[in-house]
Design an enzyme around this catalytic site. Structure first.
Site, PDB file in Angstrom:
ATOM      1  N   ASP A  32      42.324  58.904 -24.646  1.00  0.00           N
ATOM      2  CA  ASP A  32      42.771  58.699 -23.271  1.00  0.00           C
ATOM      3  C   ASP A  32      41.623  58.227 -22.378  1.00  0.00           C
ATOM      4  OD1 ASP A  32      44.086  60.976 -20.694  1.00  0.00           O
ATOM      5  OD2 ASP A  32      43.929  58.792 -20.793  1.00  0.00           O
ATOM      6  N   ASP A 218      43.850  52.534 -18.604  1.00  0.00           N
ATOM      7  CA  ASP A 218      44.194  53.888 -19.037  1.00  0.00           C
ATOM      8  C   ASP A 218      45.020  53.887 -20.322  1.00  0.00           C
ATOM      9  OD1 ASP A 218      45.861  56.751 -17.402  1.00  0.00           O
ATOM     10  OD2 ASP A 218      44.924  56.487 -19.373  1.00  0.00           O
TER      11      ASP A 218
HETATM   12  N1  LIG Z   1      47.607  60.344 -19.318  1.00  0.00           N
HETATM   13  C1  LIG Z   1      47.220  61.550 -20.058  1.00  0.00           C
HETATM   14  C2  LIG Z   1      48.352  62.119 -20.836  1.00  0.00           C
HETATM   15  C3  LIG Z   1      48.515  61.813 -22.166  1.00  0.00           C
HETATM   16  C4  LIG Z   1      49.558  62.372 -22.885  1.00  0.00           C
HETATM   17  C5  LIG Z   1      50.410  63.221 -22.217  1.00  0.00           C
HETATM   18  C6  LIG Z   1      51.493  63.869 -22.952  1.00  0.00           C
HETATM   19  C7  LIG Z   1      52.428  64.726 -22.448  1.00  0.00           C
HETATM   20  C8  LIG Z   1      53.188  65.090 -23.541  1.00  0.00           C
HETATM   21  C9  LIG Z   1      52.688  64.423 -24.644  1.00  0.00           C
HETATM   22  O1  LIG Z   1      51.629  63.674 -24.282  1.00  0.00           O
HETATM   23  N2  LIG Z   1      50.285  63.502 -20.914  1.00  0.00           N
HETATM   24  C10 LIG Z   1      49.276  62.948 -20.230  1.00  0.00           C
END
Ligand SMILES: NCc1ccc(-c2ccco2)nc1
Length: 325
Positions: A32, A218
């Protein structure tokens, strides 16, 4: 090469997962570039939270060391989050290795993470000033590994419904076509942030959405979240597109012939293929747009952008390179 790992998309390319070796245990993590914590599903979580997940057990690693009293707590733009305690261990991704990397062990995760059983944690690649560990903030894997890399860079090669890669230490010219454009990054907020104020729809005129508007690169966000002016102008060119509150944004007939979207990255236009803006089916006829209006005043260029653009993140001179791929 050293520091090369696969990036495998989940269903609908919602996120991309990459294998990381932590103290001899391999977990698939979501890299990320919009956050700066490396956290994992850990054996400390409840059975309810870990069912279906691969967890990291610090007790099974000879190289783990607890950081006494250290904790983390992070929440993301989509409302998800995680919290827990912190240690260090050897983290190896594709051969690029950091011996004392801060590894944040979740003791609580939000329901959306529990339900996403392919995701066993996040590996943050934004700037370390955003790291949430207290009382002593910790460095990202990229910050720690950079001095050992041939070049202080990592690249993202994300693909639509196909396996791509992240690579640390080199920019592989075989992964993109044409010239790579580098632009300076504003690191003040801790993101890979740049000015993006111009856009064009298909072969239409280049126009300014909001003078001075900023965006971040991002990899941890699925869609492109752009200025409302961009979304309105784009979908005005798509017959029968509507902004459907129930669907949560702009939808259009799935058989639409979608125009390309041009977005400026620090003054140079980058193309997002129209076909990538057909994101996912929402009902019998309609599909959900891969570009939506952002409610905030910071645009987020997520995975939809990366499917058309190979991106190099240069931590040596805080710049971002992009090229078609
Ligand atoms: N932008 C950061 C991020 C990445 C993944 C997730 C996420 C939530 C449920 C599964 O994955 N949430 C936020």
């Amino acid at each position: 090469g050293v520091g090369l790992v696969t990036a495998t998309p989940e269903q609908n390319d919602v996120e991309y997962l990459s294998p990381v070796d932590i103290g001899g245990q391999t977990l698939n993590l979501d890299f990320d570039s919009g956050s700066s914590d490396l956290w994992v599903f850990s054996s400390q979580l409840s059975t309810a939270a870990t069912t279906g997940h691969t967890v990291y057990d610090p007790n099974k690693s000879q190289s783990f060391a607890l950081i006494q009293g250290a904790t983390f707590s992070i929440s993301y733009g989509d409302g998800s989050g995680a919290a827990g305690n912190v240690g260090t261990d050897t983290v190896n991704l594709g051969g690029a290795t950091v011996t004392k990397q801060a590894v944040e062990l979740a003791t609580a995760v939000s329901q959306s993470f529990v339900e996403d059983t392919n995701n066993n944690g996040l590996l943050g690649l934004a700037f370390s000033k955003l790291n949430t560990v207290k009382p002593a903030q910790q460095k990202t894997f990229f910050d720690n590994v950079m001095p050992s890399l041939a070049e202080p860079v990592f690249t993202a090669d994300l693909k639509k419904a196909a396996v791509g890669s992240y690579e640390f230490g080199r920019v592989d010219a075989a992964k993109f076509t044409g010239a790579m454009t580098f632009v300076p990054v504003n690191t003040t907020q801790g993101f890979w942030q740049f000015t993006s104020e111009k856009f064009a729809v298909g072969t239409g005129a280049v126009q300014t959405s909001v003078a001075g508007s900023q965006a971040i690169a991002d990899t941890g966000t699925t869609l492109i979240l752009a200025e409302p002016a961009v979304a309105r102008a784009y979908y005005a060119q798509v017959p029968n597109a509507v902004n459907d509150a129930q669907a949560g944004g702009f939808v259009f007939p799935c058989n639409s012939n979608l125009p390309d979207l041009m977005l400026d990255i620090g003054g140079t236009m980058a193309k997002v293929s129209g076909s990538d803006i057909n994101f996912a089916q929402v009902d019998a006829q309609n599909c959900f747009g891969g570009m939506q209006a952002t409610p905030a005043n910071l645009q987020i260029y997520g995975d939809i952008f990366f499917k058309s653009n190979f991106v190099a993140f240069n931590g040596g001179n805080s710049s971002l390179g992009f090229a078609p791929h």
